[in-house]
Design an enzyme around this catalytic site. Structure first.
Site, PDB file in Angstrom:
ATOM      1  N   CYS A   1      41.846  38.134  47.366  1.00  0.00           N
ATOM      2  CA  CYS A   1      41.079  39.393  47.436  1.00  0.00           C
ATOM      3  C   CYS A   1      40.442  39.588  48.814  1.00  0.00           C
ATOM      4  O   CYS A   1      40.906  40.399  49.615  1.00  0.00           O
ATOM      5  CB  CYS A   1      39.989  39.438  46.361  1.00  0.00           C
ATOM      6  SG  CYS A   1      40.617  39.376  44.657  1.00  0.00           S
ATOM      7  N   ARG A   2      39.370  38.846  49.109  1.00  0.00           N
ATOM      8  CA  ARG A   2      38.580  39.142  50.303  1.00  0.00           C
ATOM      9  C   ARG A   2      39.273  38.741  51.605  1.00  0.00           C
ATOM     10  O   ARG A   2      39.357  39.546  52.545  1.00  0.00           O
ATOM     11  CB  ARG A   2      37.204  38.470  50.206  1.00  0.00           C
ATOM     12  CG  ARG A   2      36.336  39.063  49.108  1.00  0.00           C
ATOM     13  CD  ARG A   2      35.158  38.178  48.777  1.00  0.00           C
ATOM     14  NE  ARG A   2      35.577  36.930  48.158  1.00  0.00           N
ATOM     15  CZ  ARG A   2      34.780  35.929  47.843  1.00  0.00           C
ATOM     16  NH1 ARG A   2      33.490  36.008  48.126  1.00  0.00           N
ATOM     17  NH2 ARG A   2      35.252  34.841  47.268  1.00  0.00           N
ATOM     18  N   SER A   3      39.742  37.485  51.694  1.00  0.00           N
ATOM     19  CA  SER A   3      40.305  37.070  52.998  1.00  0.00           C
ATOM     20  C   SER A   3      41.636  37.758  53.333  1.00  0.00           C
ATOM     21  O   SER A   3      41.865  38.071  54.508  1.00  0.00           O
ATOM     22  CB  SER A   3      40.391  35.540  53.130  1.00  0.00           C
ATOM     23  OG  SER A   3      41.215  34.973  52.154  1.00  0.00           O
TER      24      SER A   3
ATOM     25  N   CYS B   1      38.317  32.769  52.034  1.00  0.00           N
ATOM     26  CA  CYS B   1      37.528  33.033  50.813  1.00  0.00           C
ATOM     27  C   CYS B   1      37.879  31.958  49.786  1.00  0.00           C
ATOM     28  O   CYS B   1      38.392  30.889  50.151  1.00  0.00           O
ATOM     29  CB  CYS B   1      37.752  34.457  50.310  1.00  0.00           C
ATOM     30  SG  CYS B   1      39.443  34.807  49.792  1.00  0.00           S
TER      31      CYS B   1
ATOM     32  N   ASP C   1      32.188  38.578  45.835  1.00  0.00           N
ATOM     33  CA  ASP C   1      33.462  38.320  45.167  1.00  0.00           C
ATOM     34  C   ASP C   1      33.762  39.468  44.197  1.00  0.00           C
ATOM     35  O   ASP C   1      32.998  39.684  43.250  1.00  0.00           O
ATOM     36  CB  ASP C   1      33.333  36.983  44.419  1.00  0.00           C
ATOM     37  CG  ASP C   1      34.618  36.566  43.733  1.00  0.00           C
ATOM     38  OD1 ASP C   1      35.552  37.383  43.653  1.00  0.00           O
ATOM     39  OD2 ASP C   1      34.671  35.416  43.269  1.00  0.00           O
TER      40      ASP C   1
ATOM     41  N   ASN D   1      41.905  33.346  48.184  1.00  0.00           N
ATOM     42  CA  ASN D   1      42.853  33.907  49.168  1.00  0.00           C
ATOM     43  C   ASN D   1      43.742  34.981  48.532  1.00  0.00           C
ATOM     44  O   ASN D   1      44.916  35.131  48.879  1.00  0.00           O
ATOM     45  CB  ASN D   1      43.701  32.804  49.816  1.00  0.00           C
ATOM     46  CG  ASN D   1      44.515  33.263  51.034  1.00  0.00           C
ATOM     47  OD1 ASN D   1      45.604  32.753  51.274  1.00  0.00           O
ATOM     48  ND2 ASN D   1      44.015  34.211  51.793  1.00  0.00           N
TER      49      ASN D   1
HETATM   50  P1  4NP Z   1      38.778  35.854  46.544  1.00  0.00           P
HETATM   51  O1  4NP Z   1      38.499  36.237  44.986  1.00  0.00           O
HETATM   52  O2  4NP Z   1      38.055  34.542  46.765  1.00  0.00           O
HETATM   53  O3  4NP Z   1      38.177  36.987  47.286  1.00  0.00           O
HETATM   54  O4  4NP Z   1      40.275  35.745  46.682  1.00  0.00           O
HETATM   55  C1  4NP Z   1      38.779  35.413  43.917  1.00  0.00           C
HETATM   56  C2  4NP Z   1      40.075  35.296  43.465  1.00  0.00           C
HETATM   57  C3  4NP Z   1      40.355  34.515  42.354  1.00  0.00           C
HETATM   58  C4  4NP Z   1      39.332  33.844  41.711  1.00  0.00           C
HETATM   59  C5  4NP Z   1      38.025  33.952  42.183  1.00  0.00           C
HETATM   60  C6  4NP Z   1      37.752  34.729  43.288  1.00  0.00           C
HETATM   61  N1  4NP Z   1      39.623  33.076  40.570  1.00  0.00           N
HETATM   62  O5  4NP Z   1      38.659  32.656  39.874  1.00  0.00           O
HETATM   63  O6  4NP Z   1      40.816  32.835  40.271  1.00  0.00           O
END
Ligand code: 4NP
Length: 168
Positions: A15-17, A10, A127, A13
């Protein structure tokens, strides 16, 4: 027998992955296939290197019995294309970022994780980072469905691993 290696990807790294890694690890353990299928996760950004998964993701996952607490954020590398058989992006933006660094001659599968879902109501995992708790539940719902489809796909393509799987 060489294990099949799966990388969930993702943006951050956190939340989703990591959720996809934790859910897929649990599916693999249920079938006693931990020696034969390895799973890891990474982000296309380097914003959260070394961090624990987001507390909201960890809590939502814990409520469904998944432990994300051993994971730490890392950024995807070109070496990952040499190490992994499946590189699965949570959304199209991250798939584009992966395609941009994919070496010529990569012989594994690079695509969207939700393509393995039998429901296919969504093709991207939204997201959840800037939203409320319902976003984290949706992430888990979509990932659980796709994890089942991915395991079924791997077992169908690899009879030698299917022969080792405990029926559940
Ligand atoms: P992820 O979510 O891609 O599912 O880990 C996010 C985590 C952090 C951010 C964006 C999306 N950020 O903007 O820091």
């Amino acid at each position: 027998m060489k294990p099949i290696q799966v990388l969930m990807v993702c943006l951050g790294n956190i939340c989703r992955s990591p959720t996809a890694q934790g859910v897929f690890e649990a599916r693999i353990q249920q079938r006693q296939l931990a020696e034969h299928i390895l799973v890891d996760s990474a982000g296309t950004s380097g914003w959260h290197i070394g961090e624990l998964p987001d507390a909201r993701s960890r809590k939502a996952a814990q409520r469904r019995g998944y432990d994300l607490s051993q994971q730490r954020g890392r950024q995807v590398t070109v070496q990952d294309f040499h190490d992994f058989d499946y590189i699965l992006a949570m959304d199209r933006q991250n798939l584009q970022a992966l395609k941009a660094i994919c070496p010529d001659g990569f012989s594994g599968h690079l695509g969207l994780f939700l393509e393995f879902s039998r429901k296919q109501s969504y093709l991207e995992v939204p997201d959840p980072y800037h939203g409320g708790s319902e976003g984290f539940e949706l992430v888990l719902d979509l990932i659980e469905e796709a994890a089942d489809g991915l395991l079924a796909d791997i077992l169908e393509k690899h009879p030698e691993i299917r022969a080792q799987a405990r029926n559940s």
